[in-house]
Scaffold this active site. Structure first.
Site, PDB file in Angstrom:
ATOM      1  CB  SER A   1      -0.883  -0.008   1.255  1.00  5.83           C
ATOM      2  OG  SER A   1      -1.554   1.220   1.398  1.00  5.83           O
TER       3      SER A   1
ATOM      4  CG  HIS B   1      -0.441  -5.145   4.787  1.00  6.04           C
ATOM      5  ND1 HIS B   1      -0.127  -4.290   5.819  1.00  6.04           N
ATOM      6  CD2 HIS B   1       0.077  -4.584   3.663  1.00  6.04           C
ATOM      7  CE1 HIS B   1       0.539  -3.251   5.342  1.00  6.04           C
ATOM      8  NE2 HIS B   1       0.673  -3.414   4.033  1.00  6.04           N
TER       9      HIS B   1
ATOM     10  CD  GLN C   1      -2.298  -1.431   4.553  1.00  6.33           C
ATOM     11  OE1 GLN C   1      -2.722  -1.550   3.411  1.00  6.33           O
ATOM     12  NE2 GLN C   1      -1.336  -0.596   4.851  1.00  6.33           N
ATOM     13  CD  GLU C   2      -0.006  -1.628   9.630  1.00 12.54           C
ATOM     14  OE1 GLU C   2       0.430  -1.449  10.787  1.00 12.54           O
ATOM     15  OE2 GLU C   2       0.551  -1.189   8.613  1.00 12.54           O
TER      16      GLU C   2
ATOM     17  CD  GLU D   1       2.693  -4.449   7.858  1.00 12.87           C
ATOM     18  OE1 GLU D   1       2.163  -4.132   8.951  1.00 12.87           O
ATOM     19  OE2 GLU D   1       2.950  -3.612   6.974  1.00 12.87           O
TER      20      GLU D   1
ATOM     21  CG  ASP E   1      -2.015   1.895   8.243  1.00 11.05           C
ATOM     22  OD1 ASP E   1      -2.688   2.767   7.660  1.00 11.05           O
ATOM     23  OD2 ASP E   1      -1.009   1.359   7.738  1.00 11.05           O
TER      24      ASP E   1
ATOM     25  CD  GLU F   1      -0.013   4.360   9.576  1.00 12.83           C
ATOM     26  OE1 GLU F   1       0.567   4.077   8.501  1.00 12.83           O
ATOM     27  OE2 GLU F   1       0.187   3.732  10.637  1.00 12.83           O
TER      28      GLU F   1
ATOM     29  CG  ASP G   1       2.367   5.771   5.664  1.00  9.84           C
ATOM     30  OD1 ASP G   1       3.431   6.202   5.170  1.00  9.84           O
ATOM     31  OD2 ASP G   1       2.055   4.555   5.603  1.00  9.84           O
TER      32      ASP G   1
ATOM     33  CE  LYS H   1       5.193   3.075   6.101  1.00  2.00           C
ATOM     34  NZ  LYS H   1       4.019   2.723   5.258  1.00  2.00           N
TER      35      LYS H   1
ATOM     36  CB  SER I   1       6.794   2.871   9.721  1.00  3.45           C
ATOM     37  OG  SER I   1       5.998   1.827   9.184  1.00  3.45           O
ATOM     38  CG  HIS I   2       7.304  -2.575   9.315  1.00  5.40           C
ATOM     39  ND1 HIS I   2       6.859  -3.858   9.481  1.00  5.40           N
ATOM     40  CD2 HIS I   2       6.194  -1.807   9.495  1.00  5.40           C
ATOM     41  CE1 HIS I   2       5.577  -3.874   9.745  1.00  5.40           C
ATOM     42  NE2 HIS I   2       5.150  -2.630   9.766  1.00  5.40           N
ATOM     43  NE  ARG I   3       6.426   1.071   2.993  1.00  3.59           N
ATOM     44  CZ  ARG I   3       6.252   1.933   1.991  1.00  3.59           C
ATOM     45  NH1 ARG I   3       7.207   2.786   1.696  1.00  3.59           N
ATOM     46  NH2 ARG I   3       5.110   1.977   1.326  1.00  3.59           N
ATOM     47  CB  SER I   4       3.650  -4.752   3.681  1.00  3.53           C
ATOM     48  OG  SER I   4       3.731  -4.211   2.374  1.00  3.53           O
TER      49      SER I   4
ATOM     50  CE  LYS J   1       2.497   0.960  11.290  1.00  4.76           C
ATOM     51  NZ  LYS J   1       1.586   1.498  10.263  1.00  4.76           N
TER      52      LYS J   1
END
Length: 415
Positions: free
Chosen positions: A40, A159, A167-168, A209, A246, A287, A314, A339, A366-369, A390
C-alpha cells in the site's frame, strides 16, 4: 571514508519479491543494505525502479541493478566521503530528479543504508551512534528513551486476503517502563490472541506483517478479540493496552466515497464512523484515516477528534519535507510515519524527522510490508528518540529481528 568496492545484487523480501541489495567495501570491511517495499504505497512516494516485464509479474529489479552498475558504482569509487550527507547528496546528484525517477529509490536507499552500516563498522561504533552524530555532528548525546511498539496483531487490506478492510489493527502497550518490557507485553497478548482465535475456530494464519488474518466482518469484532486476549493476561484493555489503526484509506477511496465494511461512506460519514469507534474503544491513534489528497476529510477529523487521539500521516506525508510543509500549513495531523524508502536516503529521512520535531509532530519509525532482515529502523528509532515504532507483529523473523535489535540496543545503552 573511501569505498574500495561496490556491488548491487538481487535478493528477496518477505513476500518472495525481488529487491535490491547493495554491498559496499572499505578495504576488507564490508556492509550490506537492502531495500524494503510497500504494498500500500502513496502516490507521492519516491519512485521504485522495477522492470515492468513478464518476470516476477513486472516486479523484477534487473533495471535497477544495471543502473547501479552503469551510473552509481564508479561515482562511489571516486570519492573519499566525509559523512552520510555527502554520500546521499551524491546519489541525488547522480539521479537528477526530485524523487529518484532515474536510479530508483530502491537503489538509493539500499546504497544509503549500506554506507551507514559501513561507517559503523569502520569506526567501531553502533549504527544508532553514527545516526545520532549525523543529526548533531559536534555535540551528540543519546537521549535514553523508552520506545513504544505499535504491534500489528490483525492484518487486513492489502496485507491479507481476508476481505477485512482495515489494513492494520495494532496494540499499543502503554504499560511497561522499558522498551523490552513493552515488547514482552505485546508478545504475551499476541500469544493470548492466538489462543482466543483457536477457541473460536478461527484461522490463525498470518498476513504480510505477521499479524493474524482472520475472516471477520468489522473492526469492532477485531477489538473484541483483542479485549478477550487481554483478559487472558494480567494486562487491562484500555488501561495497559490501547489500540491504533492504520486504515490506509487511500486504498478504500473511489469516486469521492470510502468503502468501509461493505458500505459506501462520504468523508463526513467516515468521520462519524471514527467518532463512534473512539467513543466505544480505547483508540489512541488513527493512521491514514482519509485518502492522501482528501484534505477536507482530514480537516474535519482533526477538528472533531484532534484533541482526543493521535492523527498520523503516512501516504499523506511520505517522509517528504516539501509535502510535510504543505500539510503543516493545513494543520491536518499530530504525528507522522517515517519510512526511509519513501524518500530514498538516510539523510533525507533525518531531515524529515528534524522537521517533524520542529512541528511538534510525534514520529513513528516504520517498516514496510515487504521487509528484509535489515534492522536499521530499530537503530534509527533510538538515534532520534522516536516515541513509537511500527515493525509488524510478534511473528515472522523479518519483523521480530527489529524487536530483538531494539532489546539489544537497550542493553547496550544500559551497560
Amino acid at each position: 571514508m573511501k569505498i574500495t568496492q561496490a556491488k548491487a545484487c538481487q535478493v528477496f523480501d518477505s513476500r518472495g519479491v525481488p529487491t535490491v541489495a547493495v554491498c559496499l567495501w572499505s578495504d576488507k570491511v564490508y556492509a550490506i543494505g537492502m531495500a524494503p517495499s510497500g504494498a500500500s504505497t502513496g502516490s507521492h512516494e519516491a519512485f521504485e525502479l522495477r522492470d515492468s516485464g513478464d518476470t516476477f509479474q513486472g516486479k523484477g529489479i534487473q533495471k535497477a541493478l544495471m543502473v547501479f552498475a552503469d551510473k552509481v558504482k564508479n561515482q562511489l569509487l571516486q570519492k573519499d566521503f566525509a559523512d552520510q550527507q555527502e554520500l546521499d547528496s551524491l546519489l541525488q546528484e547522480i539521479d537528477g530528479s526530485s524523487n529518484f525517477q532515474n536510479i530508483g529509490a530502491n537503489t538509493a536507499i539500499a546504497t544509503s543504508i549500506a554506507f551507514l552500516r559501513l561507517q559503523a563498522l569502520v569506526q567501531g561504533k553502533e549504527v544508532f551512534e553514527v545516526l545520532g552524530e549525523q543529526l548533531t555532528i559536534n555535540n551528540y548525546q543519546l537521549t535514553i528513551k523508552t520506545i513504544t511498539p505499535m504491534v500489528n496483531v490483525i492484518n487486513g487490506g492489502k496485507h491479507a486476503d481476508s476481505g477485512f478492510a482495515i489494513q492494520e489493527v495494532m496494540i499499543v502497550p502503554v504499560k511497561g517502563e522499558t522498551t523490552s518490557e513493552k515488547i514482552a507485553i505485546a508478545a504475551e497478548i499476541f500469544a493470548a490472541l492466538k489462543e482466543v482465535m483457536k477457541e473460536k475456530g478461527m484461522s490463525t494464519l498470518v498476513g504480510d506483517e505477521g499479524g493474524f488474518a482472520p475472516t471477520i466482518k468489522n473492526v469492532s469484532q477485531a477489538f473484541d478479540l483483542i479485549q478477550h486476549a487481554c483478559a487472558k493476561t494480567q494486562y487491562k484493555f484500555g488501561d495497559d493496552i490501547k489500540i491504533a489503526l492504520d486504515v490506509a484509506a487511500t486504498e478504500l477511496y473511489k469516486n469521492g466515497m470510502y468503502l468501509i465494511e461493505g458500505t459506501q461512506l462520504t468523508a463526513k460519514q467516515l468521520v462519524n464512523f471514527y467518532k463512534d469507534l473512539v467513543t466505544k474503544y480505547p483508540i489512541m491513534s488513527l493512521e491514514d484515516p482519509f485518502a492522501e489528497d482528501d484534505f477536507e476529510g482530514w480537516s474535519m477529523l482533526k477538528e472533531q477528534l484532534g484533541e482526543k487521539i493521535q492523527i498520523a500521516g503516512d501516504d499523506l506525508t511520505v517522509t517528504n519535507v516539501e509535502r510535510m510543509k504543505m500539510i503543516k500549513e493545513k494543520e491536518l495531523i499530530s504525528a507522522i510515519i517515517i519510512k526511509p524508502n519513501q524518500i530514498g536516503t538516510i539523510s533525507q529521512t533525518l531531515e524529515a524527522i528534524t522537521l517533524a520535531n520542529d512541528y511538534g509532530w510525534k514520529t513513528i519509525i516504520s517498516h514496510r510490508s515487504g521487509e528484509t532482515e535489515d534492522t536499521t529502523i530499530a537503530d534509527l528509532a533510538y538515534a532520534v528518540s522516536s516515541p513509537f515504532i511500527k515493525t509488524g507483529s510478534m511473528s515472522r523473523s523479518e519483523r521480530v529481528c527489529k524487536y530483538n535489535r531494539l532489546i539489544a540496543i537497550e542493553e547496550i545503552i544500559n551497560n
